[in-house]
Enzyme design. Structure first.
Site, PDB file in Angstrom:
ATOM      1  N   CYS A 187      42.896 -12.689  25.050  1.00  0.00           N
ATOM      2  CA  CYS A 187      43.988 -11.709  24.996  1.00  0.00           C
ATOM      3  C   CYS A 187      43.537 -10.549  24.115  1.00  0.00           C
ATOM      4  CB  CYS A 187      45.233 -12.384  24.420  1.00  0.00           C
ATOM      5  SG  CYS A 187      46.534 -11.226  23.994  1.00  0.00           S
ATOM      6  N   TYR A 192      50.324  -9.484  33.219  1.00  0.00           N
ATOM      7  CA  TYR A 192      49.606 -10.762  33.142  1.00  0.00           C
ATOM      8  C   TYR A 192      48.478 -10.885  34.161  1.00  0.00           C
ATOM      9  CZ  TYR A 192      51.767 -12.839  29.164  1.00  0.00           C
ATOM     10  OH  TYR A 192      52.102 -13.101  27.868  1.00  0.00           O
ATOM     11  N   CYS A 215      48.849  -4.869  25.346  1.00  0.00           N
ATOM     12  CA  CYS A 215      49.757  -4.601  26.468  1.00  0.00           C
ATOM     13  C   CYS A 215      51.226  -4.700  26.069  1.00  0.00           C
ATOM     14  CB  CYS A 215      49.479  -5.569  27.608  1.00  0.00           C
ATOM     15  SG  CYS A 215      47.742  -5.928  27.814  1.00  0.00           S
ATOM     16  N   HIS A 270      55.817  -6.192  31.673  1.00  0.00           N
ATOM     17  CA  HIS A 270      54.902  -7.140  31.029  1.00  0.00           C
ATOM     18  C   HIS A 270      54.519  -8.297  31.956  1.00  0.00           C
ATOM     19  CE1 HIS A 270      52.657  -8.104  27.593  1.00  0.00           C
ATOM     20  NE2 HIS A 270      53.298  -9.216  27.294  1.00  0.00           N
TER      21      HIS A 270
HETATM   22  S1  SF4 Z   1      49.115  -8.914  29.001  1.00  0.00           S
HETATM   23 FE1  SF4 Z   1      49.721  -9.948  27.148  1.00  0.00          FE
HETATM   24  S2  SF4 Z   1      48.512 -11.838  27.259  1.00  0.00           S
HETATM   25 FE2  SF4 Z   1      47.505 -10.394  28.622  1.00  0.00          FE
HETATM   26  S3  SF4 Z   1      45.943  -9.425  27.350  1.00  0.00           S
HETATM   27 FE3  SF4 Z   1      47.754  -8.128  27.366  1.00  0.00          FE
HETATM   28  S4  SF4 Z   1      48.817  -8.715  25.487  1.00  0.00           S
HETATM   29 FE4  SF4 Z   1      47.385 -10.364  25.962  1.00  0.00          FE
END
Ligand code: SF4
Ligand SMILES: Cc1cc2nc3c(=O)[nH]c(=O)nc-3n(C[C@H](O)[C@H](O)[C@H](O)COP(=O)(O)OP(=O)(O)OC[C@H]3O[C@@H](n4cnc5c(N)ncnc54)[C@H](O)[C@@H]3O)c2cc1C
Length: 488
Positions: free
Chosen positions: A98, A294, A102, A290
């Site tokens: 990670c 993923y 994001c 969000h």
């Molecule tokens: S979407 Fe969330 S889990 Fe994936 S890299 Fe970005 S911050 Fe990390």
């Protein structure tokens, strides 16, 4: 001076005197802590990508007229949303973990439209304030941590019903020049590696929860904030000198509990303050963004599939039909994750504020796939790796003049492959499926951006089952005009 390079980013984190606790001790300088450093390297790679590929890692912002890091960009068309996904897959491939930016990116884009809508309804000044804040972040090229999830206490009760009001972040004092907030945010990705935090409510709120309807930004080193570092499986291996046993010595994720102990936020950085009915749209728009972010896991999946194919090759099994088929299955699952995410982004629509919002249904399908498919991909990788992945002796045994030669005699595989390369690949698979980066690849896939049931609720809301019933009845030639209503 704005941060332009990965090295400048790492330097910018030094000397901040943060209150960070790890293993029961205050960490003097997080940048130099061997357990924390891999997570900083992962964020630094987002700066490196922008240096190496400015199209993928950056975008030209209408707010500043300049090229800014893509993680700080407010989407101006559907292609901007698609490009976020491409960047996320690429960074997943580069780091195998990670890379933490994001949540901030998606919080910025969700708040952009929600502040606009709130102002339309309440004649509040949030949107202009928020635009000024984003501009400031873009000019400095800062990292933003998105702080949404509260510890939540008894899950059957809302914020105002909890025995301890602090299990949800809330306003404890309103002053003419700002507010004072108290509470905590749990599981906060990359918060210590950020420069600023953006706090948001975590769920739909009612009038009784008015004091919990708070969204605000503050520097990470603001007075009154404490960070309690989350343990990750096998994290202590990073204290052993960064050998093969770490699996991925360079990169790792980061989560911490953030405690806000009466933190003052000036008006300039407040973007919601009591408008409880806008908590639900904020959560929904953030999660829509969000949940398709993923696709990062497809990048990690690429690494794991590569590791599984390599170990099969080393073990001399790569030509077996079941091995080839397992790799195909892994690729199919991985591309299914990416397919739904990138489709959600392609289907983005403009908000009233002018930025672009992904398709909610497809974003939820993407995240729901992520709650399952990485587990199956991990299972198949472990299948192909063989048991040595978990019975492999430590680096110290390989370095020993007594046990090293014995291990190098008995742990040989296909001719021409060194035992050391074999154990490095096995350790990487261990790292991603049982070790430090399994936090990011597996459990974060399950709960990050909401546990599986949260997506099922959204999918249920949006599936338009009545329309689907009409389609079926029409083709089947159903005529319900003579049917009697069911007895109650
Ligand atoms: S979407 Fe969330 S889990 Fe994936 S890299 Fe970005 S911050 Fe990390
Ligand atoms: C690695 C990782 C990184 C994360 N990063 C961030 C981050 O950067 N920022 C951020 O804000 N959040 C972050 N999160 C938090 C994430 O969004 C939450 O974990 C998620 O929303 C689930 O909340 P929870 O962990 O409190 O689990 P819970 O909500 O306790 O869920 C556990 C189970 O209980 C069920 N459940 C929960 N409430 C109810 C209810 N009322 N009725 C019935 N069933 C219920 C759930 O469906 C689930 O099955 C991260 C999480 C992880 C694991």
């Amino acid at each position: 001076m704005p941060i332009t390079t990965a090295e400048q980013y790492i330097q910018s984190l030094r000397g901040r005197k943060l209150n960070v606790y790890l293993f029961g001790e205050l960490v003097v300088e997080p940048v130099d802590h061997p357990v924390i450093r891999p997570s900083i390297n992962a964020v630094a790679d987002t700066y490196k990508l922008a240096e190496e590929d400015s199209e993928l890692g950056g975008a030209v912002s209408s707010l500043t007229g300049k090229r800014v890091n893509r993680f700080l960009h407010i989407t101006e068309n559907a292609n901007d949303v698609v490009m976020q996904n491409r960047m996320q897959r690429c960074l997943g491939q580069r780091t195998g973990t990670c890379f933490q930016r994001c949540v901030g990116q998606d919080a910025l884009n969700a708040l952009y439209s929600v502040t606009y809508d709130t102002d339309q309804e309440h004649k509040t000044p949030y949107h202009e304030r928020f635009r000024a804040f984003i501009k400031q972040m873009q000019e400095e090229n800062f990292v933003i941590g998105g702080a949404m999830t509260d510890p939540k206490g008894d899950r059957s009760k809302g914020p105002a019903e909890q025995a301890d009001p602090d299990v949800f972040v809330h306003v404890v004092e309103r002053r003419p020049d700002g507010v004072v907030i108290r509470g905590a945010k749990a599981h906060q990705t990359g918060c210590i590696n950020s420069h600023w935090l953006v706090v948001m409510p975590t769920m739909r709120l009612t009038e009784a929860d008015k004091d919990y309807a708070i969204s605000a930004a503050m520097p990470v080193d603001h007075p009154g904030i404490t960070y309690i570092y989350g343990r990750q499986s096998c994290d202590a291996r990073a204290l052993e000198g960064g050998g093969a046993d770490t699996g991925n010595a360079m990169y790792g994720g980061q989560e911490a509990l953030i405690v806000f102990d009466d933190v003052f936020v000036p008006n300039q950085y407040i973007f919601m303050n009591g408008e409880y009915e806008f908590a639900a749209p904020l959560v929904e728009r953030f999660t829509s963004y969000h949940r398709r972010s993923y696709v990062c896991k497809a990048g990690l999946g690429d690494v794991l599939i590569g590791a599984a194919a390599t170990i099969a090759d080393y073990n001399g099994t790569s030509q077996a039909s079941h091995v080839k088929d397992k790799l195909v299955e892994m690729a199919h699952l991985n591309e299914t994750i990416y397919g739904a995410g990138i489709a959600a982004s392609h289907e983005s629509k403009s908000t009233a504020a002018g930025n672009y919002q992904p398709d909610d249904m497809l974003a939820n399908v993407c995240k729901h796939n992520v709650t399952r498919f990485p587990y199956e991909i991990a299972r198949l990788a472990q299948d192909l790796a063989g048991g040595l992945m978990v019975t492999l002796p430590s680096d110290k045994e390989f370095d020993s003049s007594v046990t090293g030669p014995i291990l190098r005699k008995y742990l040989v595989c296909r001719p021409g492959v060194s035992v050391d390369n074999r154990r490095r690949v096995l350790r990487l698979i261990e790292n991603m499926t049982l070790g430090r980066n399994a936090v990011g690849y597996l459990t974060e896939s399950m709960h990050g951006a909401g546990s599986p049931q949260a997506q099922r609720i959204q999918i249920g809301r949006m599936m338009r089952v009545d329309e689907k019933k009409k389609l079926a009845k029409k083709l089947a030639g159903v005529d319900e005009t003579q049917d009697k209503p069911a007895k109650k």
